[in-house]
Design a protein around this motif. Structure first.
Motif, PDB file in Angstrom:
ATOM      1  N   LEU A   1     -46.338   4.123  28.194  1.00  0.00           N
ATOM      2  CA  LEU A   1     -45.161   3.306  27.922  1.00  0.00           C
ATOM      3  C   LEU A   1     -44.303   3.218  29.176  1.00  0.00           C
ATOM      4  N   SER A   2     -43.739   2.054  29.398  1.00  0.00           N
ATOM      5  CA  SER A   2     -42.845   1.854  30.534  1.00  0.00           C
ATOM      6  C   SER A   2     -41.631   2.771  30.420  1.00  0.00           C
ATOM      7  N   PRO A   3     -41.168   3.332  31.546  1.00  0.00           N
ATOM      8  CA  PRO A   3     -39.927   4.119  31.506  1.00  0.00           C
ATOM      9  C   PRO A   3     -38.722   3.285  31.110  1.00  0.00           C
ATOM     10  N   GLY A   4     -38.899   1.960  31.045  1.00  0.00           N
ATOM     11  CA  GLY A   4     -37.821   1.140  30.505  1.00  0.00           C
ATOM     12  C   GLY A   4     -37.470   1.537  29.086  1.00  0.00           C
ATOM     13  N   TYR A   5     -38.460   2.056  28.344  1.00  0.00           N
ATOM     14  CA  TYR A   5     -38.191   2.541  26.987  1.00  0.00           C
ATOM     15  C   TYR A   5     -37.215   3.707  27.018  1.00  0.00           C
ATOM     16  N   LEU A   6     -37.282   4.528  28.056  1.00  0.00           N
ATOM     17  CA  LEU A   6     -36.358   5.656  28.193  1.00  0.00           C
ATOM     18  C   LEU A   6     -34.932   5.157  28.421  1.00  0.00           C
ATOM     19  N   ALA A   7     -34.802   4.044  29.143  1.00  0.00           N
ATOM     20  CA  ALA A   7     -33.475   3.460  29.342  1.00  0.00           C
ATOM     21  C   ALA A   7     -32.901   2.986  28.016  1.00  0.00           C
TER      22      ALA A   7
ATOM     23  N   LYS B   1     -46.702  11.884  30.050  1.00  0.00           N
ATOM     24  CA  LYS B   1     -47.614  12.343  29.002  1.00  0.00           C
ATOM     25  C   LYS B   1     -46.916  12.334  27.649  1.00  0.00           C
ATOM     26  N   SER B   2     -45.653  12.726  27.626  1.00  0.00           N
ATOM     27  CA  SER B   2     -44.913  12.756  26.371  1.00  0.00           C
ATOM     28  C   SER B   2     -44.706  11.352  25.812  1.00  0.00           C
ATOM     29  N   LEU B   3     -44.476  10.383  26.690  1.00  0.00           N
ATOM     30  CA  LEU B   3     -44.365   8.993  26.245  1.00  0.00           C
ATOM     31  C   LEU B   3     -45.658   8.542  25.579  1.00  0.00           C
ATOM     32  N   ALA B   4     -46.783   8.853  26.215  1.00  0.00           N
ATOM     33  CA  ALA B   4     -48.082   8.468  25.659  1.00  0.00           C
ATOM     34  C   ALA B   4     -48.369   9.184  24.349  1.00  0.00           C
ATOM     35  N   ASP B   5     -48.037  10.476  24.275  1.00  0.00           N
ATOM     36  CA  ASP B   5     -48.257  11.243  23.049  1.00  0.00           C
ATOM     37  C   ASP B   5     -47.436  10.660  21.890  1.00  0.00           C
ATOM     38  N   PHE B   6     -46.212  10.259  22.183  1.00  0.00           N
ATOM     39  CA  PHE B   6     -45.343   9.677  21.160  1.00  0.00           C
ATOM     40  C   PHE B   6     -45.932   8.357  20.657  1.00  0.00           C
TER      41      PHE B   6
END
Length: 342
Positions: free
Chosen positions: A231-237, A51-56
Protein backbone atom coordinates in the motif's frame (compact mmCIF):
# COMPACT_ATOMS: atom_id res chain seq x y z
CA UNK A 1 -4.51 26.23 -2.61
CA UNK A 2 -5.31 22.90 -0.98
CA UNK A 3 -6.97 20.16 -3.00
CA UNK A 4 -7.40 17.92 0.02
CA UNK A 5 -6.70 14.24 0.33
CA UNK A 6 -4.90 13.48 2.56
CA UNK A 7 -2.62 11.09 0.74
CA UNK A 8 -2.82 12.66 -2.72
CA UNK A 9 0.54 13.83 -4.14
CA UNK A 10 -0.27 17.32 -5.38
CA UNK A 11 2.84 17.65 -7.56
CA UNK A 12 2.66 14.23 -9.22
CA UNK A 13 0.72 15.47 -12.23
CA UNK A 14 -2.52 13.68 -11.41
CA UNK A 15 -4.03 16.88 -9.98
CA UNK A 16 -3.56 18.68 -13.31
CA UNK A 17 -2.47 21.96 -11.76
CA UNK A 18 -1.84 23.47 -15.17
CA UNK A 19 -5.36 22.63 -16.25
CA UNK A 20 -6.76 24.14 -13.08
CA UNK A 21 -4.79 27.34 -13.62
CA UNK A 22 -6.07 27.60 -17.18
CA UNK A 23 -9.66 26.93 -16.09
CA UNK A 24 -9.58 29.75 -13.52
CA UNK A 25 -7.23 32.38 -15.02
CA UNK A 26 -8.73 35.09 -12.79
CA UNK A 27 -6.98 33.50 -9.81
CA UNK A 28 -3.56 33.23 -11.45
CA UNK A 29 -3.77 36.77 -12.85
CA UNK A 30 -4.30 38.30 -9.41
CA UNK A 31 -2.52 35.94 -7.02
CA UNK A 32 0.46 33.65 -6.61
CA UNK A 33 -0.94 30.14 -6.22
CA UNK A 34 0.75 28.25 -3.39
CA UNK A 35 0.48 24.43 -3.27
CA UNK A 36 2.07 22.32 -0.53
CA UNK A 37 3.29 18.78 -1.14
CA UNK A 38 2.45 16.34 1.64
CA UNK A 39 5.25 15.05 3.92
CA UNK A 40 4.82 11.36 3.03
CA UNK A 41 5.98 11.95 -0.54
CA UNK A 42 9.60 12.43 0.58
CA UNK A 43 9.52 10.35 3.77
CA UNK A 44 11.48 7.09 3.86
CA UNK A 45 9.33 4.11 4.83
CA UNK A 46 10.87 1.53 7.14
CA UNK A 47 10.77 -2.13 6.17
CA UNK A 48 8.66 -3.01 9.24
CA UNK A 49 6.13 -0.32 8.31
CA UNK A 50 5.89 -1.47 4.70
CA UNK A 51 5.39 -5.06 5.85
CA UNK A 52 2.70 -3.97 8.29
CA UNK A 53 0.84 -2.14 5.52
CA UNK A 54 0.88 -5.29 3.40
CA UNK A 55 -0.16 -7.50 6.32
CA UNK A 56 -3.11 -5.20 7.04
CA UNK A 57 -4.26 -5.22 3.42
CA UNK A 58 -3.97 -9.00 3.15
CA UNK A 59 -6.03 -9.37 6.33
CA UNK A 60 -8.77 -7.16 4.89
CA UNK A 61 -8.96 -9.31 1.77
CA UNK A 62 -8.59 -12.79 3.24
CA UNK A 63 -9.10 -12.74 7.00
CA UNK A 64 -11.00 -9.63 8.17
CA UNK A 65 -11.27 -10.91 11.74
CA UNK A 66 -7.53 -10.25 12.05
CA UNK A 67 -7.77 -6.76 10.53
CA UNK A 68 -8.28 -4.86 13.84
CA UNK A 69 -5.09 -6.27 15.34
CA UNK A 70 -3.21 -5.74 12.08
CA UNK A 71 -4.47 -2.16 12.06
CA UNK A 72 -3.11 -1.55 15.55
CA UNK A 73 0.23 -3.00 14.51
CA UNK A 74 0.27 -0.72 11.47
CA UNK A 75 -0.36 2.39 13.57
CA UNK A 76 2.43 1.34 15.92
CA UNK A 77 5.09 0.21 13.42
CA UNK A 78 4.50 3.17 11.11
CA UNK A 79 4.71 5.47 14.14
CA UNK A 80 1.31 7.02 13.68
CA UNK A 81 0.22 6.37 17.27
CA UNK A 82 3.38 7.98 18.66
CA UNK A 83 3.19 10.93 16.28
CA UNK A 84 6.77 10.31 15.18
CA UNK A 85 5.88 9.26 11.64
CA UNK A 86 5.70 12.25 9.28
CA UNK A 87 3.06 11.22 6.78
CA UNK A 88 0.32 13.82 6.92
CA UNK A 89 0.33 17.37 8.21
CA UNK A 90 -0.15 18.37 11.82
CA UNK A 91 -1.81 21.72 12.41
CA UNK A 92 1.49 23.18 13.65
CA UNK A 93 3.58 21.82 10.76
CA UNK A 94 1.13 23.10 8.18
CA UNK A 95 1.02 26.60 9.67
CA UNK A 96 4.80 26.77 10.08
CA UNK A 97 5.35 25.68 6.47
CA UNK A 98 2.92 28.24 5.04
CA UNK A 99 4.50 31.01 7.16
CA UNK A 100 8.03 29.99 6.15
CA UNK A 101 7.21 30.02 2.42
CA UNK A 102 5.31 33.30 2.70
CA UNK A 103 8.21 34.95 4.55
CA UNK A 104 10.84 33.49 2.24
CA UNK A 105 9.04 34.61 -0.91
CA UNK A 106 7.84 37.93 0.45
CA UNK A 107 4.18 36.96 0.10
CA UNK A 108 1.11 38.00 2.07
CA UNK A 109 -1.56 35.35 2.57
CA UNK A 110 -4.83 36.83 1.30
CA UNK A 111 -7.15 33.95 0.42
CA UNK A 112 -7.64 30.20 0.51
CA UNK A 113 -9.18 27.73 -1.94
CA UNK A 114 -9.70 24.34 -0.34
CA UNK A 115 -11.40 21.26 -1.72
CA UNK A 116 -12.63 18.50 0.60
CA UNK A 117 -10.00 17.98 3.32
CA UNK A 118 -8.73 21.46 2.54
CA UNK A 119 -11.49 22.70 4.86
CA UNK A 120 -9.76 20.98 7.78
CA UNK A 121 -6.41 22.42 6.75
CA UNK A 122 -7.95 25.87 6.75
CA UNK A 123 -8.48 25.36 10.48
CA UNK A 124 -4.73 24.76 10.83
CA UNK A 125 -4.16 28.39 9.82
CA UNK A 126 -5.69 31.61 11.20
CA UNK A 127 -8.69 31.76 8.86
CA UNK A 128 -10.19 34.90 10.38
CA UNK A 129 -7.08 36.81 9.23
CA UNK A 130 -7.79 35.98 5.56
CA UNK A 131 -9.76 38.27 3.26
CA UNK A 132 -11.63 35.39 1.64
CA UNK A 133 -11.93 31.63 1.36
CA UNK A 134 -13.64 29.20 -1.00
CA UNK A 135 -14.39 25.70 0.28
CA UNK A 136 -15.33 23.21 -2.42
CA UNK A 137 -17.32 20.22 -1.13
CA UNK A 138 -15.60 20.63 2.24
CA UNK A 139 -15.06 17.87 4.72
CA UNK A 140 -17.72 18.40 7.43
CA UNK A 141 -15.38 19.70 10.11
CA UNK A 142 -16.41 18.47 13.55
CA UNK A 143 -18.28 15.37 12.35
CA UNK A 144 -17.30 12.23 14.25
CA UNK A 145 -16.36 8.99 12.52
CA UNK A 146 -19.65 7.21 13.28
CA UNK A 147 -21.87 10.01 11.98
CA UNK A 148 -19.78 10.44 8.85
CA UNK A 149 -19.80 6.70 8.15
CA UNK A 150 -23.58 6.42 8.43
CA UNK A 151 -24.20 9.40 6.16
CA UNK A 152 -21.74 8.20 3.52
CA UNK A 153 -23.20 4.70 3.43
CA UNK A 154 -26.71 6.07 2.93
CA UNK A 155 -25.56 8.29 0.07
CA UNK A 156 -23.56 5.58 -1.69
CA UNK A 157 -26.67 3.39 -1.72
CA UNK A 158 -28.91 6.30 -2.77
CA UNK A 159 -26.89 7.13 -5.88
CA UNK A 160 -26.43 3.58 -7.15
CA UNK A 161 -27.88 0.10 -6.73
CA UNK A 162 -26.09 -2.37 -4.50
CA UNK A 163 -25.38 -4.64 -7.47
CA UNK A 164 -24.44 -8.31 -7.53
CA UNK A 165 -21.72 -9.98 -5.50
CA UNK A 166 -18.66 -11.61 -7.06
CA UNK A 167 -18.96 -15.17 -5.78
CA UNK A 168 -15.53 -16.49 -6.80
CA UNK A 169 -12.10 -14.85 -7.32
CA UNK A 170 -11.65 -13.66 -10.91
CA UNK A 171 -8.09 -13.71 -12.31
CA UNK A 172 -7.28 -10.65 -14.44
CA UNK A 173 -4.43 -10.59 -16.93
CA UNK A 174 -1.72 -8.23 -15.74
CA UNK A 175 -3.08 -8.03 -12.18
CA UNK A 176 -1.08 -9.82 -9.48
CA UNK A 177 -4.15 -10.76 -7.43
CA UNK A 178 -7.64 -11.80 -8.54
CA UNK A 179 -10.68 -9.57 -8.32
CA UNK A 180 -13.02 -10.46 -5.47
CA UNK A 181 -16.12 -9.13 -3.77
CA UNK A 182 -13.83 -7.01 -1.57
CA UNK A 183 -12.72 -5.24 -4.74
CA UNK A 184 -16.27 -4.70 -6.02
CA UNK A 185 -17.31 -3.08 -2.73
CA UNK A 186 -14.14 -0.98 -2.67
CA UNK A 187 -14.77 0.07 -6.28
CA UNK A 188 -18.31 1.12 -5.36
CA UNK A 189 -16.82 3.52 -2.81
CA UNK A 190 -14.25 4.85 -5.27
CA UNK A 191 -17.04 5.65 -7.78
CA UNK A 192 -17.93 8.59 -5.53
CA UNK A 193 -14.62 10.24 -6.47
CA UNK A 194 -14.59 9.81 -10.26
CA UNK A 195 -15.99 12.43 -12.60
CA UNK A 196 -19.62 12.19 -13.66
CA UNK A 197 -18.89 11.12 -17.25
CA UNK A 198 -16.68 8.23 -16.10
CA UNK A 199 -19.32 7.13 -13.61
CA UNK A 200 -22.07 7.24 -16.24
CA UNK A 201 -19.98 5.07 -18.55
CA UNK A 202 -18.66 2.48 -16.09
CA UNK A 203 -20.79 2.38 -12.93
CA UNK A 204 -23.25 -0.24 -14.16
CA UNK A 205 -20.57 -2.83 -14.90
CA UNK A 206 -18.78 -2.12 -11.63
CA UNK A 207 -21.85 -2.35 -9.43
CA UNK A 208 -23.14 -5.39 -11.31
CA UNK A 209 -19.86 -7.16 -10.61
CA UNK A 210 -19.17 -7.88 -14.29
CA UNK A 211 -16.51 -5.33 -15.33
CA UNK A 212 -13.67 -7.10 -13.51
CA UNK A 213 -10.86 -5.01 -14.96
CA UNK A 214 -12.52 -1.72 -13.98
CA UNK A 215 -13.37 -3.06 -10.55
CA UNK A 216 -9.73 -3.95 -9.95
CA UNK A 217 -8.51 -0.53 -11.08
CA UNK A 218 -10.96 1.37 -8.88
CA UNK A 219 -10.33 -0.83 -5.86
CA UNK A 220 -6.57 -0.34 -6.20
CA UNK A 221 -7.06 3.40 -6.53
CA UNK A 222 -9.11 3.53 -3.33
CA UNK A 223 -6.55 1.64 -1.24
CA UNK A 224 -3.39 2.77 -3.00
CA UNK A 225 -2.38 -0.84 -3.72
CA UNK A 226 0.61 -1.60 -5.91
CA UNK A 227 2.80 -4.65 -6.55
CA UNK A 228 0.95 -7.50 -4.92
CA UNK A 229 -0.22 -6.37 -1.48
CA UNK A 230 1.81 -3.20 -0.92
CA UNK A 231 0.00 0.00 0.00
CA UNK A 232 1.17 3.51 -0.77
CA UNK A 233 2.39 5.48 2.26
CA UNK A 234 -0.23 7.99 1.17
CA UNK A 235 -2.62 5.78 3.13
CA UNK A 236 -0.59 6.61 6.25
CA UNK A 237 -1.15 10.31 5.58
CA UNK A 238 -4.89 9.67 5.41
CA UNK A 239 -4.77 7.88 8.72
CA UNK A 240 -2.57 10.41 10.46
CA UNK A 241 -4.78 13.39 9.64
CA UNK A 242 -8.24 11.84 9.43
CA UNK A 243 -7.94 9.76 12.60
CA UNK A 244 -6.75 12.82 14.51
CA UNK A 245 -9.76 14.85 13.39
CA UNK A 246 -12.67 12.37 13.42
CA UNK A 247 -11.59 9.76 15.99
CA UNK A 248 -12.03 5.98 15.83
CA UNK A 249 -15.15 3.99 14.99
CA UNK A 250 -16.84 2.16 17.83
CA UNK A 251 -17.35 -1.15 16.04
CA UNK A 252 -16.22 -3.35 13.17
CA UNK A 253 -17.75 -6.66 12.14
CA UNK A 254 -15.70 -9.81 11.56
CA UNK A 255 -16.30 -9.71 7.80
CA UNK A 256 -16.37 -7.29 4.86
CA UNK A 257 -19.68 -7.77 3.09
CA UNK A 258 -20.91 -4.23 2.41
CA UNK A 259 -19.86 -0.72 1.52
CA UNK A 260 -20.18 0.13 5.19
CA UNK A 261 -17.67 -2.57 6.07
CA UNK A 262 -15.17 -1.20 3.54
CA UNK A 263 -15.45 2.33 4.91
CA UNK A 264 -15.19 1.07 8.48
CA UNK A 265 -12.17 -1.08 7.62
CA UNK A 266 -10.28 1.91 6.27
CA UNK A 267 -10.52 3.51 9.74
CA UNK A 268 -9.39 0.49 11.77
CA UNK A 269 -5.87 1.79 12.52
CA UNK A 270 -7.39 4.92 14.13
CA UNK A 271 -7.69 3.15 17.49
CA UNK A 272 -5.24 4.71 19.92
CA UNK A 273 -4.46 7.79 17.81
CA UNK A 274 -4.97 11.04 19.70
CA UNK A 275 -8.16 12.83 18.67
CA UNK A 276 -7.89 16.59 17.95
CA UNK A 277 -11.05 18.69 18.21
CA UNK A 278 -11.05 20.92 15.12
CA UNK A 279 -12.51 24.43 14.93
CA UNK A 280 -16.03 23.91 13.59
CA UNK A 281 -17.25 26.47 11.07
CA UNK A 282 -13.88 28.20 10.65
CA UNK A 283 -13.89 30.64 7.78
CA UNK A 284 -12.39 33.86 6.48
CA UNK A 285 -13.89 37.33 6.61
CA UNK A 286 -15.85 36.30 3.49
CA UNK A 287 -16.35 32.62 2.78
CA UNK A 288 -18.10 30.79 -0.05
CA UNK A 289 -18.99 27.12 0.42
CA UNK A 290 -19.94 24.72 -2.39
CA UNK A 291 -21.96 21.58 -1.60
CA UNK A 292 -23.81 18.91 -3.54
CA UNK A 293 -26.61 16.67 -2.32
CA UNK A 294 -25.26 13.96 -4.65
CA UNK A 295 -21.77 13.93 -3.14
CA UNK A 296 -21.31 10.68 -1.22
CA UNK A 297 -17.93 11.66 0.28
CA UNK A 298 -18.77 14.89 2.08
CA UNK A 299 -22.53 14.81 2.83
CA UNK A 300 -24.25 18.15 2.26
CA UNK A 301 -26.32 17.98 5.46
CA UNK A 302 -23.21 17.51 7.57
CA UNK A 303 -21.47 20.40 5.78
CA UNK A 304 -24.45 22.60 6.62
CA UNK A 305 -24.16 21.60 10.28
CA UNK A 306 -20.46 22.44 10.33
CA UNK A 307 -21.04 26.00 9.18
CA UNK A 308 -24.46 26.63 10.72
CA UNK A 309 -23.10 29.18 13.22
CA UNK A 310 -21.00 31.08 10.68
CA UNK A 311 -22.84 34.15 9.36
CA UNK A 312 -20.16 34.92 6.77
CA UNK A 313 -21.02 31.97 4.52
CA UNK A 314 -22.38 32.33 0.99
CA UNK A 315 -23.64 28.99 -0.33
CA UNK A 316 -23.45 27.51 -3.81
CA UNK A 317 -25.30 24.30 -4.72
CA UNK A 318 -23.69 22.05 -7.32
CA UNK A 319 -25.69 19.50 -9.30
CA UNK A 320 -22.62 17.42 -10.13
CA UNK A 321 -22.05 14.21 -8.23
CA UNK A 322 -18.28 13.74 -8.40
CA UNK A 323 -16.47 14.65 -5.22
CA UNK A 324 -13.49 15.80 -7.29
CA UNK A 325 -15.51 18.40 -9.19
CA UNK A 326 -14.73 22.13 -8.97
CA UNK A 327 -18.22 22.98 -10.21
CA UNK A 328 -19.37 26.15 -8.47
CA UNK A 329 -15.91 27.65 -8.00
CA UNK A 330 -16.46 30.26 -10.72
CA UNK A 331 -19.70 31.35 -9.04
CA UNK A 332 -17.85 31.74 -5.74
CA UNK A 333 -15.06 33.77 -7.35
CA UNK A 334 -17.64 36.08 -8.94
CA UNK A 335 -19.41 36.52 -5.61
CA UNK A 336 -16.13 37.38 -3.91
CA UNK A 337 -15.27 39.89 -6.64
CA UNK A 338 -12.26 37.93 -7.86
CA UNK A 339 -13.84 37.10 -11.22
CA UNK A 340 -15.96 39.42 -13.33
CA UNK A 341 -19.66 38.77 -13.69
CA UNK A 342 -20.43 37.00 -16.97
Amino acid sequence: MDFGGPGEPILSGTSNLGGFRNSFPELASQYNLLFLEEPWVTENIKESCGKSLADFYRALRSNPSQAPSRGRELADRCEISSGQGRWGFTAVDYRVLVDAISDGEGLELKGFVGRSWGAVRLTYLSPSALDWAVLVRPFPVGADAQTLLSSRVDLVHDIGPSGSAIDAPQPIEGRSIPVTEFDRLSAAVELSYVDDAYRTQHAAGVLAGTDYERIGLLSDRLWGRYGESSLSPGYLARLQEICANVGPLSDFGPSIESVRDVLAASQLPCTGITHRIPHVGAGAARTCVIKSKLDAVTPADLIEESYAENDNIWWVESTQQSHGSFDGLSACLRHLGIAAES
